[in-house]
Design an enzyme around this catalytic site. Structure first.
Site, PDB file in Angstrom:
ATOM      1  N   ASP A 101       3.832  -0.851  -4.813  1.00 28.57           N
ATOM      2  CA  ASP A 101       2.703  -1.468  -5.516  1.00 28.57           C
ATOM      3  C   ASP A 101       2.897  -1.393  -7.023  1.00 28.57           C
ATOM      4  O   ASP A 101       2.520  -2.325  -7.752  1.00 28.57           O
ATOM      5  CB  ASP A 101       1.403  -0.773  -5.123  1.00 28.57           C
ATOM      6  CG  ASP A 101       0.971  -1.127  -3.706  1.00 28.57           C
ATOM      7  OD1 ASP A 101       1.732  -1.836  -3.024  1.00 28.57           O
ATOM      8  OD2 ASP A 101      -0.118  -0.674  -3.286  1.00 28.57           O
ATOM      9  N   HIS A 115       0.818  -1.220   0.000  1.00 26.10           N
ATOM     10  CA  HIS A 115       0.000   0.000   0.000  1.00 26.10           C
ATOM     11  C   HIS A 115       0.846   1.262   0.000  1.00 26.10           C
ATOM     12  O   HIS A 115       0.402   2.306   0.475  1.00 26.10           O
ATOM     13  CB  HIS A 115      -0.977   0.013   1.175  1.00 26.10           C
ATOM     14  CG  HIS A 115      -2.046  -1.028   1.069  1.00 26.10           C
ATOM     15  ND1 HIS A 115      -3.049  -0.984   0.126  1.00 26.10           N
ATOM     16  CD2 HIS A 115      -2.255  -2.168   1.795  1.00 26.10           C
ATOM     17  CE1 HIS A 115      -3.835  -2.031   0.271  1.00 26.10           C
ATOM     18  NE2 HIS A 115      -3.367  -2.772   1.272  1.00 26.10           N
TER      19      HIS A 115
END
Length: 625
Positions: free
Chosen positions: A200, A195
């Site tokens: 990511d 996150h």
């Protein structure tokens, strides 16, 4: 000065497809190897630059939330070309649950640049690249909203969503869901998503490469394939997408061929043959027969055309020549019937397959079916007391001749028994001829009268049948009145401005397209017209009113000539149509208005029956040439 492109329809066209033999005329010519351009074959995925982007935000909707972090990785051919990462000051506090989820706190964003400072740098980083994101609607939606708020135009990059790709190739027994963390674990990504935007994005790069590896055996090998990669298309159909790679990017005709070189299907595109054929391998094609055809096909050939009109005409000709089993229309032009008023002492109406050179004969049509031709015959029989028996009558009746039931009903003058002389019957024939070749008003009046009677008696089904007779008659009469003058015209040249300011030039001989050309706006069209007339196809004069072409080809030419802006350059013969002809009526709807004008007495519910339930329209002004 640019050279004009001139093509005579009688000449054999060189096919544009690369490494394809010319077969549209049945000749086997050697293939000519040509280096294809990237535009023709598409862009291989290993040559595409992808920018994989991920955002962290203060919430789920761009309308009331802001971006807090942008991370992006630029890759091409499996190699990382660069990375982009920055925190973004959202202009307010970060909600506590977002701080827990991402680890980005409000204090971390103090002093970070605002989105209006970050966005130009990101757009430059992603210039001319394909944007990739996991659940792309979220990330790209925030970026577009930020661009709109800050006054930056959105560049319109192509977008690939790895969630949608995963749904296509990752089955439920492999992964319980399509979350980024799940897919990263399935494909053993080198980075574990946490996150944070850059982490990511790096994980998404590994997921993207793994998904593309799974899509390759399904035929997704080029950038253009990704646009339809998530369509629910059978893998064996998608794998054949390469059949379209070398087709021309312009108007033309394409032929799907089977394993024995047979033509399975003929189609046309007025803009891009390659784009049209590619659509057969995507979910845009929903016809079951076409999917079946694609599975059988082994090759696609193409004939490049100078103009969209030429493409449509060539399609008709190739369908008539090959009768492909997957084409449902125009396969049997020789079966289009005509209604003939015979040439004999006591003429009658009959349905025939061809037009003969018979002095005194008259024709109506051609019709799309024998049933339509018979309806037109019934309409004429309903309107005129012409004999309906099929035998040839002598000028002097036989002594033992007897009249039929129609004579007893007053619907025939009984020339077979001498009840009506040749002169009196000739007057009836003259009226029939006028109704076929000239003014349709008597037939329209007779049918309107009959429909009023039937509707007053609430016999609506019979009234509909009468309407169908009138419609068939009007269509046949309008068609023959348009075909006859163009069939007798040895040469007609017309021109029309195209969208780019040039000229589309058409050469018509006896109702057949004999040549077509296109010149740009900087080129004098006169030399091109003279060349076209000199090199166009030689067309033998037909027996009018039949033209020298398939009836649908003549319909296409007449529709093109009727377009606004078409200019007649040269006409060899008189090209005229009846002032009060069937063209001014056209169909049953306008026939109602015509009858109302001709017989403005009490009108019943027949107007709805004549127009199929629609209100009658005002009859158009008769067309003259």
């Amino acid at each position: 000065m640019a050279a004009a492109s001139v093509r005579g329809m009688s000449s054999v066209h060189r096919l544009r497809p690369v490494w394809v033999e010319e077969r549209s005329t049945g000749a086997d010519l050697a293939a000519r190897p040509v280096q294809p351009t990237l535009d023709e074959v598409g862009t291989p995925l290993h040559e595409v630059t992808f920018v994989v982007v991920d955002l962290e935000t203060t919430g789920g909707t761009p309308a009331d939330c802001e971006i807090t972090e942008i991370g992006a990785v630029k890759v091409r051919g499996g190699q990382v070309l660069g990375e982009f990462q920055t925190l973004v000051d959202p202009g307010g506090p970060v909600p506590p649950y977002i701080q827990v989820l991402t680890g980005i706190t409000t204090s971390m964003l103090v002093g970070a640049p605002r989105i209006e400072q970050v966005l130009p740098s990101f757009l430059e980083f992603a210039h001319d690249a394909v944007l990739v994101a996991h659940n792309a609607s979220f990330d790209i939606g925030f970026l577009k909203a930020a661009a709109a708020r800050t006054g930056h135009p959105w560049p319109g990059n192509r977008v690939v969503d790895t969630v949608r790709l995963a749904r296509r190739v990752v089955l439920r027994d492999e992964a319980p869901n399509h979350k980024l963390s799940t897919l990263a674990g399935l494909f053993r990504a080198s980075v574990t998503p946490d996150h944070r935007a850059l982490s990511d994005a790096r994980a998404t790069v590994d997921v993207l490469h793994a998904l593309l590896g799974r899509l390759a055996p399904l035929g997704v090998t080029h950038l253009e394939d990704l646009a339809t990669a998530t369509d629910p298309v059978p893998s064996d159909v998608r794998r054949k997408r390469g059949l379209a790679d070398h087709l021309p990017d312009g108007p033309g005709v394409y032929l799907f061929r089977g394993p024995r070189e047979e033509v399975l299907y003929v189609g046309t595109s007025t803009t891009s043959v390659r784009t049209r054929v590619r659509s057969y391998f995507t979910s845009a094609e929903k016809r079951r027969r076409m999917t079946e055809m694609v599975r059988v096909a082994t090759r696609v050939d193409a004939v490049a055309c100078a103009t969209p009109l030429e493409a449509r005409v060539r399609e008709l000709r190739l369908i008539a020549e090959h009768a492909p089993r997957y084409n449902r229309r125009s396969r049997h032009p020789e079966r289009m019937p005509w209604v003939r008023l015979t040439s004999e002492p006591y003429p009658r109406l009959s349905v025939v397959r061809d037009v003969r050179d018979e002095p005194g004969a008259a024709y109506l049509g051609p019709f799309g079916s024998v049933q339509a031709a018979r309806l037109a015959v019934e309409a004429l029989h309903e309107s005129y007391p012409v004999r309906q028996c099929t035998r040839r009558l002598p000028l002097v009746p036989a002594a033992d001749a007897s009249a039929c039931a129609l004579a007893e009903m007053g619907r025939c003058g009984a020339p077979c028994t001498g009840g009506q002389g040749a002169a009196a019957y000739a007057e009836v024939v003259a009226d029939v001829r006028a109704g076929m070749l000239g003014d349709p008003a008597p037939v329209a009046r007779a049918h309107a009268r009959r429909i009023r009677e039937l509707s007053a008696q609430e016999r609506y089904e019979e009234a509909v049948t009468v309407r169908e007779r009138l419609t068939a008659y009007l269509r046949g009469a309008a068609r023959v009145q348009r075909f006859d003058p163009v069939a007798r015209t040895a040469e007609l040249v017309a021109a029309r401005r195209d969208e780019e300011g040039g000229w589309e030039i058409v050469l018509v001989r006896h109702g057949r397209l004999a040549g077509t050309a296109r010149v740009d706006r900087r080129t004098d069209p006169v030399p091109t017209i003279e060349t076209l007339r000199a090199t166009g196809e030689h067309v033998e004069a037909p027996v009018a009113p039949a033209t020298a072409a398939h009836p649908e080809e003549t319909d296409l030419l007449l529709a093109w000539l009727d377009q606004p802006g078409v200019r007649l350059v040269a006409v060899s013969d008189a090209w005229t149509c009846p002032v009060r002809g069937a063209q001014g009526v056209g169909d049953a709807a306008t026939a109602v208005a015509a009858v109302q004008l001709l017989a403005p007495d009490r009108w019943s519910g027949a107007d709805a029956l004549l127009t199929g339930g629609a209100a009658p329209v005002v009859a158009p002004a008769p067309r003259t040439a």
